[in-house]
Design an enzyme around this catalytic site. Sequence first.
Site, PDB file in Angstrom:
ATOM      1  N   SER A 262     -95.426-111.522  36.366  1.00 55.70           N
ATOM      2  CA  SER A 262     -94.391-111.506  35.334  1.00 55.70           C
ATOM      3  C   SER A 262     -94.328-112.883  34.657  1.00 55.70           C
ATOM      4  CB  SER A 262     -93.040-111.109  35.939  1.00 55.70           C
ATOM      5  OG  SER A 262     -93.076-109.777  36.390  1.00 55.70           O
TER       6      SER A 262
ATOM      7  N   LYS B  79     -92.348-101.318  35.584  1.00 55.13           N
ATOM      8  CA  LYS B  79     -91.446-102.469  35.719  1.00 55.13           C
ATOM      9  C   LYS B  79     -90.284-102.080  36.620  1.00 55.13           C
ATOM     10  CE  LYS B  79     -90.948-106.695  35.131  1.00 55.13           C
ATOM     11  NZ  LYS B  79     -91.970-107.582  35.663  1.00 55.13           N
TER      12      LYS B  79
END
Length: 626
Positions: free
Chosen positions: A412, A207
């Site tokens: 996402s 991430k």
Amino acid sequence: MTNKNPGPIRRLFSAIGRLYRGFRSVILNLLFIGLVVVIAMSIFGGDDNVEVPPTAALVLNLTGDLVEEKRWTDPIATAINESLGGQEEAPEVLVSDVVTIIKQASSDNRIQALVLDLSMLGHGSLDKMQRIGAAIESFKAAGKKVFAYGGFYGQTQYYLASYADEINLSPMGTVLLEGYGSYPMYYKNALEKLKINTHVFRVGTYKSAVEPFLRNDMSDAAKEANSAWLNELWGDYKEQVAQRRGFAVDNFDETYSSLLQKLQAANGDLSQYALNAGLVDSIKTREEFRRELVAIVGENDEHTYNHVTFQDYAHLVVPSKQFDNPVTDKVAVVVARGVIVDGYAKAGSVGGDSTAELLRKARFDDKVKAVVLRIDSPGGSAYASEIIGQEIRLLREAGKPVIASMGSVAASGGYWIAAPANEIWASPTTITGSIGIFGLLHTAEDALPVLGLNVDGVGTTELAGLSNGLPLFKGLDDKAADLFQLLIERGYSEFLTLVSENRNMTAEEVDKIAQGRVWTGRKAQELGLVDKLGSFGDAIKAAADKAGLSHYDVKVVQQDLTPGEQMIKDLLGEAKVQGWLPQSEASAEQKLLGKLTKQLKQDFVLMNQFNDPNGVYSYCVSCSIN
């Protein structure tokens, strides 16, 4: 006896007041007269019909980036900006309009050829260009020729040009195919110099959305993940172009030494290099190209070939407003393009409430039997993503199948809103996944003393001032940091649960392919994150099949403008088309300054859009290609 004559100072200010009121009255009257003139000219301005010669070429002179949905812009501000010498900040071209226009031209007997003039074309993802390319192939299948002509072909321009029967390059022209890259800007040192502290809460090895605020370079994990999908996209680009052009994949120059060697063989002549490499079919001056087209479609009064431009032909074939057949069943299309934000958002961003409202409108429309959610989003607010997801589940409960169709990116939060759909369709080159959560907070407790400032006071609890931004001035308490990290971990767990329940996988299986890692659509299908690979059109057909429809119309559900907004848009749009508004070209200095500030502006506008009420985000910062 009182003197009623005002003094000199009072008379002065009274005169200034009268002058101001008179000036204001004149300006308002001029604006009103101008508006009346525009209205009158739009009503009585004569025949707007575009005349297409009996034999002509359609010139596909596209200006701007290829998009699924145009972002909302204030028509008055845009008109004023352009009149004062500014340019539209980032012009956009609707892919669906391009496809509609080419398809119409395919069956238009007056249109004998298509000319690809791509010099002003901006960015276009592979999936969007493939949709346009499919329309070009249909045009060719109708027995009509396609020509590309230009002085410079970058990667985007050349990909579309490769669909042409003949690629022509101007003398001293260039073809530059440099490959794909992802190069974010990093702010760690700058924030340290400003004494701004960054607090990050995240889950996911890959991430990397917050890396620009924590590092001065890309981490090894991010480089590994980004290299994988970038190389896969570049491989697709090369294979598809090479197949259409009839040369080997290794014909692409990926090193300076290879390019230098071929340029030396062409004596440093870039156009000759392109010809030698088979990238183009011929080197022609503009006049030579005109003469070639004149021989096919004839000559007009301006001593060039008969033609109609993209904008003029669009005026003929693209309806300014959508009219629904009240009788037919519908497959509704809702576009989710841009960053996902909480609340209501105009076109170009995905508002949790505004997008849910569009889906709700489709749910209560009896003629809508199925819905396609077209996603082109790198994510954003986790809360807003879930609001959209709830409405998708309600559509399914109402018996209306939902197909998620992924465009260039659905990562996402973009994947979050896709997960509840009946099926997920993606292009092989879609960028998706990035299943992870983060929170980001900047505090300035070290910067305030330097400025001679301080914030102090009392509260009834330790939490007092938390939601009003007190940590920005006083710093983040360690216990508050633990609290935020717990919320992020909970958000990640909810994301895993959402995916596992909808993808027939265990949370552990999802976690192995999550961790914020980015995948292409092709790889995502192999991993079980995507059901099928196909185009936007394939997704619409799949939705119709699931609803049992054989005859149906496609209805785009979009935000309605207020009557006032629609009137202003129509009036100023007509004034622009007719050339009634003054036009001015931006200077070279303005263009250069725009390039220099573009990245900074994009990053800080993005951060300003992060408005999740819980401060929890699912966003993919590396999902853009340079």
